[in-house]
Design a protein around this motif. Structure first.
Motif, PDB file in Angstrom:
ATOM      1  N   ARG A 137       1.110  -1.279   0.318  1.00  0.00           N
ATOM      2  CA  ARG A 137      -0.366   0.125  -0.655  1.00  0.00           C
ATOM      3  C   ARG A 137       0.684   1.413   0.173  1.00  0.00           C
ATOM      4  O   ARG A 137       0.256   2.203  -0.753  1.00  0.00           O
ATOM      5  N   GLY A 138       2.092   1.390   0.884  1.00  0.00           N
ATOM      6  CA  GLY A 138       3.317   2.076   1.120  1.00  0.00           C
ATOM      7  C   GLY A 138       3.632   2.413  -0.757  1.00  0.00           C
ATOM      8  O   GLY A 138       3.742   3.726  -1.528  1.00  0.00           O
ATOM      9  N   PHE A 139       3.823   1.534  -1.576  1.00  0.00           N
ATOM     10  CA  PHE A 139       4.297   1.929  -2.596  1.00  0.00           C
ATOM     11  C   PHE A 139       3.474   2.496  -3.597  1.00  0.00           C
ATOM     12  O   PHE A 139       3.382   3.852  -4.487  1.00  0.00           O
ATOM     13  N   LEU A 140       2.098   2.319  -3.596  1.00  0.00           N
ATOM     14  CA  LEU A 140       0.531   2.291  -4.312  1.00  0.00           C
ATOM     15  C   LEU A 140       0.662   4.254  -4.298  1.00  0.00           C
ATOM     16  O   LEU A 140       0.475   4.498  -4.879  1.00  0.00           O
ATOM     17  N   ARG A 141       0.729   3.770  -3.031  1.00  0.00           N
ATOM     18  CA  ARG A 141       0.641   5.667  -1.875  1.00  0.00           C
ATOM     19  C   ARG A 141       1.363   6.627  -2.676  1.00  0.00           C
ATOM     20  O   ARG A 141       1.162   7.529  -3.071  1.00  0.00           O
ATOM     21  N   ALA A 142       3.051   6.522  -2.424  1.00  0.00           N
ATOM     22  CA  ALA A 142       3.683   6.727  -3.016  1.00  0.00           C
ATOM     23  C   ALA A 142       4.120   6.887  -4.536  1.00  0.00           C
ATOM     24  O   ALA A 142       4.033   8.244  -5.252  1.00  0.00           O
ATOM     25  N   ALA A 143       3.514   5.754  -5.765  1.00  0.00           N
ATOM     26  CA  ALA A 143       3.069   6.472  -6.931  1.00  0.00           C
ATOM     27  C   ALA A 143       2.389   7.138  -6.965  1.00  0.00           C
ATOM     28  O   ALA A 143       2.443   8.312  -7.889  1.00  0.00           O
ATOM     29  N   GLU A 150      11.144   4.534   0.837  1.00  0.00           N
ATOM     30  CA  GLU A 150      11.676   5.739   0.839  1.00  0.00           C
ATOM     31  C   GLU A 150      12.245   6.588  -0.234  1.00  0.00           C
ATOM     32  O   GLU A 150      12.749   7.883  -0.348  1.00  0.00           O
ATOM     33  N   GLN A 151      13.328   5.539  -0.908  1.00  0.00           N
ATOM     34  CA  GLN A 151      13.910   6.218  -2.476  1.00  0.00           C
ATOM     35  C   GLN A 151      12.756   6.705  -2.658  1.00  0.00           C
ATOM     36  O   GLN A 151      12.406   7.883  -3.507  1.00  0.00           O
ATOM     37  N   SER A 184      14.691   6.949 -11.521  1.00  0.00           N
ATOM     38  CA  SER A 184      16.122   6.536 -10.592  1.00  0.00           C
ATOM     39  C   SER A 184      16.125   6.560  -9.463  1.00  0.00           C
ATOM     40  O   SER A 184      16.652   6.629  -8.941  1.00  0.00           O
ATOM     41  N   LEU A 185      15.596   4.607  -9.593  1.00  0.00           N
ATOM     42  CA  LEU A 185      15.094   4.323  -8.286  1.00  0.00           C
ATOM     43  C   LEU A 185      16.170   3.078  -8.422  1.00  0.00           C
ATOM     44  O   LEU A 185      17.119   2.696  -9.458  1.00  0.00           O
ATOM     45  N   ASN A 186      16.943   2.628  -7.458  1.00  0.00           N
ATOM     46  CA  ASN A 186      18.104   1.703  -8.030  1.00  0.00           C
ATOM     47  C   ASN A 186      17.741   0.083  -7.778  1.00  0.00           C
ATOM     48  O   ASN A 186      17.241   0.294  -6.552  1.00  0.00           O
ATOM     49  N   LEU A 232      13.265  -9.375   2.266  1.00  0.00           N
ATOM     50  CA  LEU A 232      12.588  -8.903   1.312  1.00  0.00           C
ATOM     51  C   LEU A 232      12.108  -7.552   1.677  1.00  0.00           C
ATOM     52  O   LEU A 232      11.783  -6.583   1.304  1.00  0.00           O
ATOM     53  N   LEU A 233      11.616  -7.579   3.271  1.00  0.00           N
ATOM     54  CA  LEU A 233      10.748  -6.365   3.729  1.00  0.00           C
ATOM     55  C   LEU A 233      11.778  -5.124   4.027  1.00  0.00           C
ATOM     56  O   LEU A 233      11.603  -3.825   3.357  1.00  0.00           O
ATOM     57  N   ARG A 234      12.947  -5.183   3.918  1.00  0.00           N
ATOM     58  CA  ARG A 234      13.717  -4.685   4.570  1.00  0.00           C
ATOM     59  C   ARG A 234      13.964  -3.347   3.771  1.00  0.00           C
ATOM     60  O   ARG A 234      14.119  -2.658   2.794  1.00  0.00           O
ATOM     61  N   ARG A 235      14.527  -4.166   2.543  1.00  0.00           N
ATOM     62  CA  ARG A 235      14.770  -3.424   1.164  1.00  0.00           C
ATOM     63  C   ARG A 235      13.797  -3.002   0.510  1.00  0.00           C
ATOM     64  O   ARG A 235      14.198  -1.765  -0.533  1.00  0.00           O
ATOM     65  N   GLY A 236      12.655  -3.590   0.711  1.00  0.00           N
ATOM     66  CA  GLY A 236      11.676  -2.707  -0.195  1.00  0.00           C
ATOM     67  C   GLY A 236      10.867  -1.503   0.696  1.00  0.00           C
ATOM     68  O   GLY A 236      10.649  -0.366   0.041  1.00  0.00           O
ATOM     69  N   LYS A 237      11.055  -1.584   2.082  1.00  0.00           N
ATOM     70  CA  LYS A 237      11.302   0.082   2.989  1.00  0.00           C
ATOM     71  C   LYS A 237      12.321   0.493   2.722  1.00  0.00           C
ATOM     72  O   LYS A 237      11.929   1.770   2.008  1.00  0.00           O
TER      73      LYS A 237
END
Length: 96
Positions: free
Chosen positions: A21-27, A73-74, A85-87, A64-69
């Motif tokens: 949901r965080g990714f969808l909000r950021a999008a 943030e990026q 522009s994301l890694n 995977l959760l840590r990497r996703g977080k």
């Protein structure tokens, strides 16, 4: 006492859903083109991992959760315009 209204999720499942949901909000804060690209990419990666990763492999899921977080943030950074522009390295086939 009434019946519960929906499935009960474990703490880790709640974290995964929250990250999604965080990714969808950021999008939503990106351009319409980038938004569609981000939503499509994130959806595909979450689906792919749901099929490939064993539900009992908690260490890898936590990784995977840590990497996703970190990637979220990026994406939330004002300097990040879109996926280009994301890694991003979601599609790694290696496991820790």
């Amino acid at each position: 006492m009434g019946a519960s209204s929906g499935p009960r999720f474990s703490g880790m499942q709640k974290q995964v859903l929250g990250l999604y949901r965080g990714f969808l909000r950021a999008a939503r804060s990106k351009s319409p083109e980038d938004r569609r690209q981000i939503e499509s990419f994130v959806s595909a990666e979450f689906r792919r991992n749901s099929k490939l990763v064993d539900r009992k492999n908690f260490l890898y899921i936590e990784y995977l959760l840590r990497r996703g977080k970190k990637q979220l943030e990026q994406l939330n950074s004002p300097a990040t315009l879109g996926l280009s522009s994301l890694n991003l390295s979601f599609s790694e086939n290696q496991k820790p």
